[in-house]
Design a protein around this motif. Structure first.
Motif, PDB file in Angstrom:
ATOM      1  N   LEU A 832       0.850  -1.185   0.000  1.00  0.00           N
ATOM      2  CA  LEU A 832       0.000   0.000   0.000  1.00  0.00           C
ATOM      3  C   LEU A 832       0.891   1.242   0.000  1.00  0.00           C
ATOM      4  O   LEU A 832       1.811   1.359   0.825  1.00  0.00           O
ATOM      5  N   SER A 833       0.589   2.167  -0.929  1.00  0.00           N
ATOM      6  CA  SER A 833       1.382   3.390  -1.056  1.00  0.00           C
ATOM      7  C   SER A 833       0.464   4.586  -0.868  1.00  0.00           C
ATOM      8  O   SER A 833      -0.647   4.629  -1.419  1.00  0.00           O
ATOM      9  N   LEU A 834       0.914   5.578  -0.058  1.00  0.00           N
ATOM     10  CA  LEU A 834       0.138   6.795   0.175  1.00  0.00           C
ATOM     11  C   LEU A 834       0.562   7.834  -0.862  1.00  0.00           C
ATOM     12  O   LEU A 834       1.683   8.341  -0.835  1.00  0.00           O
ATOM     13  N   ASP A 853       3.142   0.741   3.197  1.00  0.00           N
ATOM     14  CA  ASP A 853       4.498   0.289   2.896  1.00  0.00           C
ATOM     15  C   ASP A 853       5.329   1.390   2.248  1.00  0.00           C
ATOM     16  O   ASP A 853       6.550   1.290   2.200  1.00  0.00           O
ATOM     17  N   GLN A 854       4.633   2.443   1.755  1.00  0.00           N
ATOM     18  CA  GLN A 854       5.355   3.439   0.950  1.00  0.00           C
ATOM     19  C   GLN A 854       4.641   4.789   1.056  1.00  0.00           C
ATOM     20  O   GLN A 854       3.416   4.850   1.184  1.00  0.00           O
ATOM     21  N   ILE A 855       5.426   5.870   1.025  1.00  0.00           N
ATOM     22  CA  ILE A 855       4.881   7.227   0.977  1.00  0.00           C
ATOM     23  C   ILE A 855       5.412   7.890  -0.284  1.00  0.00           C
ATOM     24  O   ILE A 855       6.616   7.858  -0.570  1.00  0.00           O
ATOM     25  N   LYS A 856       4.482   8.515  -1.037  1.00  0.00           N
ATOM     26  CA  LYS A 856       4.852   9.154  -2.294  1.00  0.00           C
ATOM     27  C   LYS A 856       4.798  10.673  -2.104  1.00  0.00           C
ATOM     28  O   LYS A 856       3.750  11.230  -1.771  1.00  0.00           O
ATOM     29  N   ILE A 857       5.926  11.336  -2.281  1.00  0.00           N
ATOM     30  CA  ILE A 857       6.029  12.778  -2.052  1.00  0.00           C
ATOM     31  C   ILE A 857       5.467  13.513  -3.259  1.00  0.00           C
ATOM     32  O   ILE A 857       5.846  13.241  -4.405  1.00  0.00           O
ATOM     33  N   THR A 879      10.763  12.058   4.358  1.00  0.00           N
ATOM     34  CA  THR A 879      11.665  10.917   4.155  1.00  0.00           C
ATOM     35  C   THR A 879      12.083  10.313   5.493  1.00  0.00           C
ATOM     36  O   THR A 879      12.059   9.084   5.684  1.00  0.00           O
ATOM     37  N   GLN A 880      12.471  11.183   6.440  1.00  0.00           N
ATOM     38  CA  GLN A 880      12.876  10.668   7.757  1.00  0.00           C
ATOM     39  C   GLN A 880      11.703   9.976   8.476  1.00  0.00           C
ATOM     40  O   GLN A 880      11.876   8.932   9.112  1.00  0.00           O
ATOM     41  N   PHE A 881      10.531  10.574   8.378  1.00  0.00           N
ATOM     42  CA  PHE A 881       9.345   9.982   9.008  1.00  0.00           C
ATOM     43  C   PHE A 881       9.043   8.601   8.421  1.00  0.00           C
ATOM     44  O   PHE A 881       8.779   7.634   9.142  1.00  0.00           O
ATOM     45  N   ALA A 882       9.091   8.485   7.088  1.00  0.00           N
ATOM     46  CA  ALA A 882       8.800   7.217   6.426  1.00  0.00           C
ATOM     47  C   ALA A 882       9.817   6.156   6.819  1.00  0.00           C
ATOM     48  O   ALA A 882       9.466   5.007   7.134  1.00  0.00           O
ATOM     49  N   HIS A 883      11.117   6.532   6.813  1.00  0.00           N
ATOM     50  CA  HIS A 883      12.153   5.555   7.162  1.00  0.00           C
ATOM     51  C   HIS A 883      12.037   5.128   8.610  1.00  0.00           C
ATOM     52  O   HIS A 883      12.326   3.973   8.951  1.00  0.00           O
ATOM     53  N   ALA A 884      11.612   6.051   9.476  1.00  0.00           N
ATOM     54  CA  ALA A 884      11.443   5.688  10.893  1.00  0.00           C
ATOM     55  C   ALA A 884      10.345   4.647  11.060  1.00  0.00           C
ATOM     56  O   ALA A 884      10.394   3.826  11.987  1.00  0.00           O
ATOM     57  N   LEU A 885       9.359   4.665  10.169  1.00  0.00           N
ATOM     58  CA  LEU A 885       8.265   3.679  10.221  1.00  0.00           C
ATOM     59  C   LEU A 885       8.522   2.514   9.281  1.00  0.00           C
ATOM     60  O   LEU A 885       7.595   1.746   8.972  1.00  0.00           O
ATOM     61  N   MET A 887       9.138   2.488   6.094  1.00  0.00           N
ATOM     62  CA  MET A 887       8.454   2.628   4.815  1.00  0.00           C
ATOM     63  C   MET A 887       9.425   3.241   3.814  1.00  0.00           C
ATOM     64  O   MET A 887      10.310   4.018   4.183  1.00  0.00           O
ATOM     65  N   THR A 888       9.253   2.889   2.532  1.00  0.00           N
ATOM     66  CA  THR A 888      10.066   3.488   1.481  1.00  0.00           C
ATOM     67  C   THR A 888       9.411   4.771   1.000  1.00  0.00           C
ATOM     68  O   THR A 888       8.229   5.015   1.253  1.00  0.00           O
ATOM     69  N   THR A 889      10.200   5.608   0.291  1.00  0.00           N
ATOM     70  CA  THR A 889       9.677   6.872  -0.229  1.00  0.00           C
ATOM     71  C   THR A 889       9.865   6.913  -1.736  1.00  0.00           C
ATOM     72  O   THR A 889      10.822   6.355  -2.292  1.00  0.00           O
ATOM     73  N   VAL A 890       8.921   7.616  -2.392  1.00  0.00           N
ATOM     74  CA  VAL A 890       8.986   7.829  -3.835  1.00  0.00           C
ATOM     75  C   VAL A 890       8.785   9.319  -4.076  1.00  0.00           C
ATOM     76  O   VAL A 890       7.837   9.910  -3.546  1.00  0.00           O
ATOM     77  N   ALA A 891       9.663   9.915  -4.887  1.00  0.00           N
ATOM     78  CA  ALA A 891       9.509  11.331  -5.267  1.00  0.00           C
ATOM     79  C   ALA A 891       9.035  11.366  -6.710  1.00  0.00           C
ATOM     80  O   ALA A 891       9.687  10.805  -7.601  1.00  0.00           O
ATOM     81  N   GLU A 892       7.883  11.998  -6.937  1.00  0.00           N
ATOM     82  CA  GLU A 892       7.361  12.076  -8.299  1.00  0.00           C
ATOM     83  C   GLU A 892       7.598  13.484  -8.861  1.00  0.00           C
ATOM     84  O   GLU A 892       7.816  14.445  -8.116  1.00  0.00           O
TER      85      GLU A 892
END
Length: 937
Positions: A832-834, A853-857, A879-885, A887-892
């Motif tokens: 699941l990606s936000l 599982d993922q946050i999309k910036i 990014t820091q918040f996602a990694h602390a949980l 989760m991976t990050t995606v920058a679009e």
């Protein structure tokens, strides 16, 4: 009563009748006794015959069943095969014996009579060439009669049924090889106990009958093969019994026989059990029952009949005496009862006599006279009771009652009338109902009322009258004409109730049915009625479509009670801002409609309404402001009917709702009209595209930082209509609006998985995954999730390779269906990606408790971080918040090398944008895979 005269005709007649009756009853008793005994004997004999036949059938069935087993075993080539070990043959025989407790022993011999194999090894080595079962069994199937087991009795347990040694029944047959050659005799010994068990079964079937039946099996020479508890199987012969020899020549015999063991008579049945059916067997089955027991019911019946005869004789004698007294003493009875009536006893009923003489006529005449007087008395008493009841009803009735005479003057009224009108009975008696007139009804009303009453005899209506204090009130009146037996008018009846409260409640209900309870404005139905009426009157008018901005956010963040309170205040402010002649209504949710006469200044009204709504709201120590968008359309300039008028005003409102603007209202114009036509055309084309599979999929890669290798793809929907690519920003909102977005999502799911399956088969997708965007409507419907699950199963694509992107708006929706869909996706194994994080209103607590599982910036932060330090800090914190949980990050939206480098420095996991690759149609991406399957663009 006078003493009986022995020489009177009365006595002689009575004596003759009694003697005749005694003779008739005695003859009937004798006949009935003989007939009952005959019927009972026939019934018992039939029962005995059925018992004997039942036992015979069971014995024969047992022998036939075991005969078939012997034939099967004797034809088993394995037993005749000399090469097969004896131990194996013995196991076969013992297995056949173990399944049937009736079998005592099975074995077979050679042609010389030597027993080769026997169960448990018994009798092996013995020579039985002199035995009947061997001599006859070698020639064919043989049934041996019951005999003592001389050899087996020493090593086998004794029977449990009687005191004789072990007895057996033999069944033998030639043992043949596979070619049919006789090589010995196979014999089966059956324990005679099976006959006792069969008899027990037969007797248990009739255990509910009151009987003393005994069943026995005898040999043809009269010896017992199976005795009973009263007659054990001892060396006693019964060949001389009557009927025993006769049954040898026929199937059955019945009769009464004195048996030698008890010297008592028994009702006995003999049957020839199995003669001519099983060769070698010839049994006689006997059934007996003591005559004392058998004929006991007949004796009981005879005794009861005798008692009935005596009772009947006694009753008839008493009846005769009564009849004599009845015929000779009628005058005395009449005189005695007449004297009691004369003394005032009204409970006396004169006797009547069905005779044609003077006594009979007199008794009937007197009885009719007394009955008529009694009936008239009862009628008078009943009328008095009814009058008392009517008087009580009149006094206690909760409705007003007024009785008029034939001249319409008031005769009487009840207490309820006094309570409702305030007039007492004394004040109003003799006056006409005009004293109650309110003045609200004209003369024709009353003329029609009296005309209907006289023609139909009854009338019901609602009328307004006046109380004694002058107050006017409504009443529900029922009036009726009172007539005598000849149809003449005796008077009139009026019954009415005060319906003041009912009328007030009706008016309030009608008012509430036309109002919106929350805002106190007209509800949708009422507003549309008023609007349609105004348009039908050819009036020039303005319609304002008012919509609150971002009101759903207030409901989602602060709760529906706060939202309802704001709607209530908005309704008050709109009402207060309206000029005279205008009216407003709540159209639904946070939407309102205002109708303004065409001669009023519509822009000034729109400005005043918007300013009033945008003033701050203070609720529970919270101060809020609400934005507003207003669309305006004119009748008849813009639309001829109310539906189009609302549509055009709505379109004008929507044209400014999501734009940065300096004004809060917009007038419908030709440009908007053209846009509506284009919108309607686009909706039709969109439905047609879904029907014809005219969509295409585009895949935009997501690359890993530093290596820039493809790690994932975002699946995007593309639509080309008549050579023109239609932007998703145009057709996706339309699809959501017209309710087909879930069908489009299902199309995307199906084709994306099928395409991925094809690429996976070529090995092009190893180490990669892809992301699907699902709408809130799809998440709310379990159908699409089921479609995803089914397609995963059909294509074999692993759920681990599938990521579902959801927006913050969907994340904040707390409906059970959305939360259930998220849980199902997690259980299915999809990631699941936000999506577009930072643009909505989701809080960190919501994110931390969901299975993301993922946050999309969002791209606005990515593209603004080089010019704005604030945007860069936001990207870093996300990014820091996602990694602390974990989760991976995606920058679009990555479009330059500088953006890519800065994002890599921050630590963003995946990068997506035109700098790396634009979205590629499925055919283009497949061509790239074929050309360079391991290279990144």
């Amino acid at each position: 009563m006078h003493p009986l005269n022995w020489h009177s005709i009365r006595f002689k007649l009575l004596a003759a009748l009694l003697v005749s009756l005694a003779v008739v009853l005695s003859g009937f008793y004798a006949y009935q006794h003989r007939h009952a005994e005959t019927l009972l004997r026939q019934e018992i004999e039939q029962t005995q015959l059925e018992l004997a036949e039942r036992l015979s059938d069971l014995l024969q069935a047992t022998m036939e069943t075991h005969a078939r087993q012997v034939e099967l075993l004797s034809n088993l080539s394995l037993l005749a095969d000399t090469t097969v070990p004896a131990q194996r043959k013995r196991r076969i025989l013992e297995r056949a014996k173990s399944v049937d407790k009736t079998i005592a022993w099975i074995g077979f011999t050679d042609t010389a009579g030597n027993i080769l194999v026997g169960t448990e090894g018994l009798l092996e080595g013995k020579n039985v060439a002199h035995r009947d079962w061997f001599i006859k069994g070698i020639r064919g199937l043989h049934f041996g009669n019951v005999h003592d087991a001389f050899l087996l009795a020493k090593i086998m347990p004794k029977p449990k049924w009687d005191d004789l040694p072990l007895r057996l029944v033999d069944i033998s047959a030639p043992l043949r090889t596979e070619k049919g050659e006789v090589v010995g005799v196979l014999c089966m010994h059956l324990g005679w106990d099976f006959a006792f068990a069969a008899r027990k079964r037969v007797l248990e079937e009739i255990r509910d009958l009151n009987n003393a039946y005994e069943l026995m099996v005898l040999t043809p020479d009269g010896h017992l093969l199976m005795g009973t508890e009263n007659l054990p199987s001892k060396a006693m012969t019964f060949a001389s019994l009557p009927g025993f020899q006769q049954v040898r020549d026929k199937e059955a015999w019945h009769g009464i026989v004195t048996w030698p063991d008890t010297h008592q008579p028994y009702l006995t049945t003999f049957i020839n059990a199995v003669a001519n059916q099983l060769p070698g067997l010839d049994w006689i089955i006997a059934v007996r029952e003591p005559t004392e027991v058998a004929f006991a019911p007949a004796r009981d019946l005879a005794e009861k009949t005798l008692w009935a005869f005596l009772i009947a004789l006694t009753v008839i004698s008493a009846t005769m005496f009564g009849l004599v007294e009845y015929f000779f003493r009628p005058i005395e009875a009449l005189t005695r009862e007449a004297e009691r009536i004369n003394e005032g006893d009204r409970n006396v009923k004169l006797p009547t006599f069905d005779r044609h003489d003077e006594v009979g006529v007199l008794s009937r005449a007197l009885s009719r006279l007394i009955d008529n007087l009694e009936q008239q008395l009862h009628q008078l008493q009943a009328q008095q009771r009814e009058l008392r009841i009517y008087a009580q009803i009149f006094e206690c009735a909760p409705v007003a009652i007024m009785i008029l005479d034939e001249d319409t003057h008031i005769v009487t009224v009840n207490p309820a009338f006094e309570q409702i009108t305030g007039h007492t009975a004394e004040q109003i008696r003799g006056k006409t109902p005009r004293i109650l007139a309110s003045g609200r009804h004209d003369k024709p009303f009353y003329e029609n009322f009296w005309k209907t009453l006289l023609e139909k005899g009854q009338v019901s209506t609602i009328i307004y009258n006046r109380r004694a204090n002058g107050e006017i009130y409504p009443e529900r009146l029922i009036a009726a004409v009172l007539r005598d037996d000849k149809g003449g008018i005796m008077g009139y009846l009026g019954i009415f109730t005060d319906i003041s409260e009912e009328e007030q409640a009706r008016q309030e209900i009608e008012r509430l049915s036309r109002m919106d309870l929350l805002t106190n404005l007209h509800n949708r139905h009422t507003f549309l009625d008023l609007l349609q009426q105004a348009m039908e009157n050819k009036q020039s008018l303005w319609l304002l479509f008012v919509d609150l901005d971002h009101f759903k956010t207030i409901n989602d963040t602060l709760g529906h009670p706060i939202g309802d309170a704001i709607l209530r205040l908005v309704g008050h402010r709109i009402k207060a801002a309206l000029p005279e002649g205008a009216f407003a209504g709540r159209y639904g949710g946070d939407e309102f409609l205002i109708c303004l006469p065409g001669d009023l200044a519509v822009e000034e009204t729109a400005r005043a309404v918007a300013a009033s709504i945008k003033k701050p709201y203070r609720l529970n120590d919270i101060e809020l402001t609400v934005g507003v968008s207003i669309g305006i359309a004119h009748h008849p300039q813009h639309a001829e009917n109310w539906n189009d008028l609302i549509t055009y005003a709505d379109a004008a409102m929507l044209s400014i709702k999501h734009k940065v603007r300096d004004w809060d209202w917009k007038m419908f114009d030709a440009k908007l009209h053209q846009q509506l036509k284009q919108r309607d055309y686009l909706i039709g084309a969109l439905k047609d595209a879904l029907h014809k599979n005219a969509f295409q999929l585009a895949w935009q890669p997501k690359v890993s930082r530093n290596s820039h290798e493809w790690r994932s793809f975002e699946v995007l929907l593309r639509w080309q209509h008549k050579g023109e690519w239609i932007s998703p920003a145009r057709f996706i909102p339309l699809a959501e609006e017209i309710g087909i977005i879930d069908q489009i999502d299902e199309w995307v799911i199906t084709h994306a998985l099928q395409t991925w399956q094809q690429w996976q088969a070529h090995g092009w997708t190893e180490g990669c995954s892809f992301a699907l965007n699902l709408s809130a409507a799809t998440l709310r419907s379990p159908k699409a999730i089921e479609r995803l699950e089914n397609m995963l199963g059909e294509t074999g694509v692993s759920p681990v390779q599938v990521t579902i992107e959801i927006t913050e708006t969907m994340l904040m929706e707390e409906s059970d269906s959305v939360q259930h869909a998220i849980a199902r996706l997690e259980a299915l194994g999809c990631s699941l990606s936000l999506d577009d994080f930072g643009t909505g209103y989701a809080n960190l607590e919501q994110i931390s408790r969901l299975p993301l599982d993922q946050i999309k910036i969002d791209l606005r932060f990515v593209q603004g971080m080089q010019q704005s330090r604030k945007d860069r800090l936001i990207v870093e914190q996300i990014t820091q918040f996602a990694h602390a949980l974990q989760m991976t990050t995606v920058a679009e939206g990555v479009e330059t090398a500088e953006q890519a480098a800065e994002l890599e420095a921050i630590g963003v996991d995946l990068l997506q944008g035109y700098y790396f690759s634009k979205p590629l149609l499925s055919e283009a991406l497949e061509a790239h895979f074929r050309a360079a399957p391991t290279q990144a663009l």
